[in-house]
Write a protein that holds these residues in place. Structure first.
Motif, PDB file in Angstrom:
ATOM      1  N   ILE A 198       0.566  -1.094  -0.152  1.00 19.56           N
ATOM      2  CA  ILE A 198      -0.027  -0.419  -0.206  1.00 19.56           C
ATOM      3  C   ILE A 198       0.847   1.064   0.150  1.00 19.56           C
ATOM      4  CG2 ILE A 198      -1.698   1.581   1.563  1.00 19.56           C
ATOM      5  CD1 ILE A 198      -2.761  -1.251   2.483  1.00 19.56           C
ATOM      6  N   TYR A 199       1.880   1.010   1.092  1.00 13.01           N
ATOM      7  CA  TYR A 199       2.756   2.652   0.876  1.00 13.01           C
ATOM      8  C   TYR A 199       3.263   2.514  -0.469  1.00 13.01           C
ATOM      9  CZ  TYR A 199       6.714   5.017   2.348  1.00 13.01           C
ATOM     10  OH  TYR A 199       7.542   6.160   3.235  1.00 13.01           O
ATOM     11  N   LEU A 200       4.031   1.519  -1.129  1.00 13.50           N
ATOM     12  CA  LEU A 200       4.819   1.408  -1.996  1.00 13.50           C
ATOM     13  C   LEU A 200       3.810   1.935  -2.933  1.00 13.50           C
ATOM     14  CD1 LEU A 200       7.042  -1.225  -1.866  1.00 13.50           C
ATOM     15  CD2 LEU A 200       7.676   1.141  -1.593  1.00 13.50           C
ATOM     16  N   GLY A 201       2.530   1.962  -3.608  1.00 11.68           N
ATOM     17  CA  GLY A 201       2.132   2.375  -4.184  1.00 11.68           C
ATOM     18  C   GLY A 201       0.874   4.223  -4.132  1.00 11.68           C
ATOM     19  N   LEU A 324     -10.923   6.831 -11.083  1.00 13.57           N
ATOM     20  CA  LEU A 324     -10.511   7.891 -10.538  1.00 13.57           C
ATOM     21  C   LEU A 324      -9.326   8.788 -10.560  1.00 13.57           C
ATOM     22  CD1 LEU A 324     -12.640   9.644  -8.451  1.00 13.57           C
ATOM     23  CD2 LEU A 324     -11.610   7.368  -6.733  1.00 13.57           C
ATOM     24  N   ILE A 325      -8.698   8.122  -9.822  1.00 15.28           N
ATOM     25  CA  ILE A 325      -6.846   8.807 -10.193  1.00 15.28           C
ATOM     26  C   ILE A 325      -6.401   9.510 -11.130  1.00 15.28           C
ATOM     27  CG2 ILE A 325      -4.513   7.926  -9.974  1.00 15.28           C
ATOM     28  CD1 ILE A 325      -5.344   5.273  -8.503  1.00 15.28           C
ATOM     29  N   ALA A 326      -6.764   8.806 -12.404  1.00 16.99           N
ATOM     30  CA  ALA A 326      -6.848   9.615 -13.771  1.00 16.99           C
ATOM     31  C   ALA A 326      -7.932  10.879 -14.253  1.00 16.99           C
ATOM     32  CB  ALA A 326      -7.033   8.865 -14.911  1.00 16.99           C
ATOM     33  N   VAL A 335      -3.843   9.691  -4.042  1.00 17.54           N
ATOM     34  CA  VAL A 335      -3.152   9.244  -3.507  1.00 17.54           C
ATOM     35  C   VAL A 335      -4.291   8.101  -2.613  1.00 17.54           C
ATOM     36  CG1 VAL A 335      -1.321   9.470  -2.079  1.00 17.54           C
ATOM     37  CG2 VAL A 335      -0.911  11.053  -3.380  1.00 17.54           C
ATOM     38  N   ALA A 336      -4.824   8.342  -2.338  1.00 17.99           N
ATOM     39  CA  ALA A 336      -5.639   7.795  -0.551  1.00 17.99           C
ATOM     40  C   ALA A 336      -6.234   6.852  -2.017  1.00 17.99           C
ATOM     41  CB  ALA A 336      -6.975   8.941  -0.533  1.00 17.99           C
ATOM     42  N   THR A 337      -6.931   6.945  -2.918  1.00 17.64           N
ATOM     43  CA  THR A 337      -7.333   6.305  -3.996  1.00 17.64           C
ATOM     44  C   THR A 337      -6.422   5.408  -4.636  1.00 17.64           C
ATOM     45  OG1 THR A 337      -8.803   7.695  -5.406  1.00 17.64           O
ATOM     46  CG2 THR A 337      -8.350   5.309  -6.120  1.00 17.64           C
ATOM     47  N   ALA A 338      -5.102   5.369  -4.868  1.00 18.11           N
ATOM     48  CA  ALA A 338      -4.390   4.047  -5.399  1.00 18.11           C
ATOM     49  C   ALA A 338      -3.771   4.087  -4.395  1.00 18.11           C
ATOM     50  CB  ALA A 338      -2.997   5.114  -5.644  1.00 18.11           C
ATOM     51  N   GLY A 339      -3.615   4.501  -2.905  1.00 14.86           N
ATOM     52  CA  GLY A 339      -3.466   3.246  -1.437  1.00 14.86           C
ATOM     53  C   GLY A 339      -4.836   2.477  -1.264  1.00 14.86           C
ATOM     54  N   ILE A 340      -5.635   3.164  -1.519  1.00 18.86           N
ATOM     55  CA  ILE A 340      -6.949   1.359  -1.292  1.00 18.86           C
ATOM     56  C   ILE A 340      -7.569   0.338  -2.186  1.00 18.86           C
ATOM     57  CG2 ILE A 340      -9.760   1.745  -1.311  1.00 18.86           C
ATOM     58  CD1 ILE A 340      -9.309   4.349  -0.130  1.00 18.86           C
ATOM     59  N   MET A 341      -6.791   0.799  -3.624  1.00 19.00           N
ATOM     60  CA  MET A 341      -6.571   0.323  -5.385  1.00 19.00           C
ATOM     61  C   MET A 341      -5.439  -0.657  -4.584  1.00 19.00           C
ATOM     62  SD  MET A 341      -5.921   1.083  -8.673  1.00 19.00           S
ATOM     63  CE  MET A 341      -5.508   0.212  -9.715  1.00 19.00           C
ATOM     64  N   MET A 342      -4.595  -0.712  -4.853  1.00 16.12           N
ATOM     65  CA  MET A 342      -3.253  -1.294  -3.488  1.00 16.12           C
ATOM     66  C   MET A 342      -4.144  -2.614  -2.900  1.00 16.12           C
ATOM     67  SD  MET A 342      -1.296  -1.001  -5.956  1.00 16.12           S
ATOM     68  CE  MET A 342      -0.281  -2.203  -5.154  1.00 16.12           C
ATOM     69  N   TRP A 343      -4.553  -1.793  -1.703  1.00 18.77           N
ATOM     70  CA  TRP A 343      -4.784  -1.989  -0.751  1.00 18.77           C
ATOM     71  C   TRP A 343      -5.677  -3.892  -1.255  1.00 18.77           C
ATOM     72  CZ3 TRP A 343      -9.042  -0.359   2.910  1.00 18.77           C
ATOM     73  CH2 TRP A 343      -9.322  -1.370   3.874  1.00 18.77           C
ATOM     74  N   ILE A 344      -6.934  -3.761  -1.491  1.00 18.00           N
ATOM     75  CA  ILE A 344      -7.905  -4.308  -2.792  1.00 18.00           C
ATOM     76  C   ILE A 344      -7.079  -5.190  -3.546  1.00 18.00           C
ATOM     77  CG2 ILE A 344     -10.162  -4.853  -3.390  1.00 18.00           C
ATOM     78  CD1 ILE A 344     -10.658  -1.971  -1.456  1.00 18.00           C
ATOM     79  N   CYS A 345      -6.773  -4.795  -4.164  1.00 19.55           N
ATOM     80  CA  CYS A 345      -6.533  -5.641  -5.568  1.00 19.55           C
ATOM     81  C   CYS A 345      -5.157  -6.357  -4.882  1.00 19.55           C
ATOM     82  CB  CYS A 345      -6.265  -4.958  -6.884  1.00 19.55           C
ATOM     83  SG  CYS A 345      -7.056  -3.623  -7.408  1.00 19.55           S
ATOM     84  N   PHE A 346      -4.521  -5.908  -4.073  1.00 26.30           N
ATOM     85  CA  PHE A 346      -3.051  -6.550  -4.326  1.00 26.30           C
ATOM     86  C   PHE A 346      -3.723  -7.824  -3.058  1.00 26.30           C
ATOM     87  CE2 PHE A 346       0.632  -7.423  -0.242  1.00 26.30           C
ATOM     88  CZ  PHE A 346       1.436  -8.163  -1.448  1.00 26.30           C
ATOM     89  N   GLN A 347      -4.375  -7.966  -1.958  1.00 24.60           N
ATOM     90  CA  GLN A 347      -4.698  -8.481  -0.855  1.00 24.60           C
ATOM     91  C   GLN A 347      -5.595  -9.709  -1.820  1.00 24.60           C
ATOM     92  OE1 GLN A 347      -5.596  -7.052   3.252  1.00 24.60           O
ATOM     93  NE2 GLN A 347      -7.136  -8.444   2.445  1.00 24.60           N
ATOM     94  N   ALA A 348      -6.277  -9.648  -3.183  1.00 18.57           N
ATOM     95  CA  ALA A 348      -7.196 -10.597  -3.898  1.00 18.57           C
ATOM     96  C   ALA A 348      -6.514 -11.574  -4.358  1.00 18.57           C
ATOM     97  CB  ALA A 348      -7.893  -9.484  -4.830  1.00 18.57           C
ATOM     98  N   VAL A 349      -5.130 -10.483  -5.435  1.00 12.10           N
ATOM     99  CA  VAL A 349      -3.902 -11.137  -5.876  1.00 12.10           C
ATOM    100  C   VAL A 349      -3.747 -12.565  -4.745  1.00 12.10           C
ATOM    101  CG1 VAL A 349      -1.740 -11.003  -7.077  1.00 12.10           C
ATOM    102  CG2 VAL A 349      -3.403  -9.577  -7.766  1.00 12.10           C
ATOM    103  N   VAL A 350      -3.275 -12.008  -4.277  1.00 12.57           N
ATOM    104  CA  VAL A 350      -1.976 -12.594  -2.784  1.00 12.57           C
ATOM    105  C   VAL A 350      -3.316 -13.748  -2.422  1.00 12.57           C
ATOM    106  CG1 VAL A 350      -0.915 -13.004  -0.275  1.00 12.57           C
ATOM    107  CG2 VAL A 350      -0.374 -10.784  -2.266  1.00 12.57           C
ATOM    108  N   ASN A 351      -4.105 -13.685  -1.685  1.00 11.59           N
ATOM    109  CA  ASN A 351      -5.093 -14.796  -1.703  1.00 11.59           C
ATOM    110  C   ASN A 351      -5.096 -15.625  -3.136  1.00 11.59           C
ATOM    111  OD1 ASN A 351      -8.418 -15.731  -1.379  1.00 11.59           O
ATOM    112  ND2 ASN A 351      -7.930 -15.437   0.580  1.00 11.59           N
ATOM    113  N   ILE A 352      -6.026 -14.809  -4.014  1.00  9.09           N
ATOM    114  CA  ILE A 352      -6.360 -15.794  -5.164  1.00  9.09           C
ATOM    115  C   ILE A 352      -4.685 -16.559  -5.687  1.00  9.09           C
ATOM    116  CG2 ILE A 352      -6.828 -16.228  -7.877  1.00  9.09           C
ATOM    117  CD1 ILE A 352      -8.755 -14.047  -7.152  1.00  9.09           C
ATOM    118  N   GLY A 353      -3.719 -16.101  -5.878  1.00  2.10           N
ATOM    119  CA  GLY A 353      -2.262 -16.895  -5.845  1.00  2.10           C
ATOM    120  C   GLY A 353      -2.248 -17.805  -4.384  1.00  2.10           C
TER     121      GLY A 353
END
Length: 421
Positions: A198-201, A324-326, A335-353
């Motif tokens: 999230i922080y890096l995103g 929304l970011i664009a 920046v806040a939108t990017a953080g929430i996006m990274m949070w939800i999408c990264f967790q989804a990728v890790v869980n499904i992976g």
């Protein structure tokens, strides 16, 4: 004939292209981002409730005599989360900036309280929960929202100094590092990794220099192996992921048991699935079937179409966040939108992976779908913040003011058919 054929092909292509543009014309609506977020979230929540009911029914009956006990809890938290999302979707951006500090202090205090004997609770080796009466709260979920808001406020206030690491990025690092460090003290490596991503995103969305990511990435690359090697549980999971579960006898190995049964669930589902409620692995074979491995139950019962539908919904959500970011000119919103996006999408990728065996099992839930009260409520709060950002976009705000009634406001996203033949 030689002169007419190309003309016919070109005309056919033009017709199909025009039809496609008409069907996708609603994406040009100023409220399209708002409805993409609302639609994808709603479907994921409903799907999650249905699958939690199915995946937990057997174990719920064995523990309490009712197949609905786990589902009832999840439904209660879904209602609380939806109400919270509705409230946050009406909060203006300046108010979110003002309460970011208070939110952070609350999250840090709750995360530190996890270490207090009798207050904090250890689950599956991780001490990351608070026991409050009959409720079990995971403060790290609140910490994700707190970190996102605080880092976004700092980067917004210092956007003119992004070239200076000490004045822009370093102050955010202490806030993010404090929360991530407290989570890591509780031995929850998976959630700590989510904080880092999230922080890096957020730094990337703010436009931080690429060289800074190299140094931050180097630090993570050094600390991550140390965190893995200091825990026998993590080491065994990495070993299982790297191919230590190939022999038939490996089913009896603790680190392989969940992975193998998750693979069997997906294999049993085949192309079209066994049907809703027909899972076999949920009968005490697959651990955490209603939580971390609910995607395996989706594949077993709903087959390939069900799993692809889940992936498509997360892609729609990610696309809405990207829009929304664009479209936004506010640094805090971007920046806040990017953080929430990274949070939800990264967790989804890790869980499904993890379920598919592409990644090691790290124990993060599937956002909006897996059972878990704190995770569901705070994820919906994050989406409520995104809806607030989408509503506050200039053209979206004008469209909402022009259509004050609920029905007409809902129809604003649909294409205008006036004047069409």
């Amino acid at each position: 004939m030689t002169t007419r054929t190309p003309w016919r092909e070109e005309t056919s292509q033009d017709v199909w292209g025009e039809r496609l543009r008409r069907r996708l014309g609603w994406l040009e609506s100023p409220l399209a981002t708002y409805y993409l977020l609302l639609g994808s979230t709603s479907v994921l929540v409903v799907l999650g409730l249905v699958m939690v009911l199915s995946a937990s029914s057997v174990q719920s009956y064995m523990r309490g005599g009712s197949v609905f006990s786990q589902f009832t809890n999840q439904l209660m938290f879904a209602v609380i989360g939806l109400v919270a999302a509705a409230v946050f979707s009406r909060l203006p951006t300046p108010f979110l900036k003002k309460v970011a500090g208070i939110f952070f202090l609350l999250a840090a205090a709750m995360q530190a309280a996890v270490m207090i004997p009798g207050v904090g609770v250890e689950v599956l080796g991780n001490r990351n929960w608070l026991q409050v009466g009959g409720l079990r709260i995971q403060p790290s979920e609140i910490g994700k929202i707190a970190m996102i808001l605080v880092v976004a406020v700092i980067l917004d206030n210092r956007r003119a100094q992004l070239y200076d690491f000490k004045k822009s990025v370093l102050p955010t690092f202490w806030f993010a590092g404090l929360l991530a460090g407290l989570v890591m003290v509780g031995r929850d490596l998976g959630t700590t990794m989510v904080f880092a991503v999230i922080y890096l995103g957020m730094l990337w969305a703010a436009g931080a220099k690429g060289s800074w990511f190299a140094w931050l990435g180097l630090g993570i690359a050094v600390l991550l192996p140390v965190a893995v090697m200091t825990s026998g549980n993590r080491t065994s999971r990495i070993g299982a992921w790297l191919g230590g579960c190939d022999a038939p006898s490996d089913i009896d190995v603790a680190a392989c048991y969940q992975k193998i049964h998750g693979s069997w669930a997906l294999a049993d589902g085949g192309l079209w699935g066994l049907g809703p409620g027909a899972s076999r692995e949920k009968w005490g074979w697959l651990p955490e079937a209603h939580n971390d491995f609910i995607f395996a139950i989706i594949g077993e019962e709903l087959g390939l179409p069900g799993t692809l539908a889940v992936l498509a919904l997360y892609l729609v959500f990610a696309y809405a966040c990207y829009r929304l970011i664009a479209q936004s000119t506010d640094m805090f919103v971007r920046v806040a939108t990017a953080g929430i996006m990274m949070w939800i999408c990264f967790q989804a990728v890790v869980n499904i992976g993890s379920v598919l065996g592409l990644l090691p099992i790290v124990g993060v839930p599937l956002p909006l779908v897996s059972a878990g009260g704190s995770a569901l409520v705070m994820t919906l709060v994050g989406i409520g913040i995104l809806l607030s950002f989408a509503r506050c976009e200039p053209r979206a705000a004008e469209a909402l003011r022009a259509k004050p009634r609920l029905v007409r406001r809902t129809m604003a996203v649909l294409p205008n058919r006036k004047g069409r033949s």
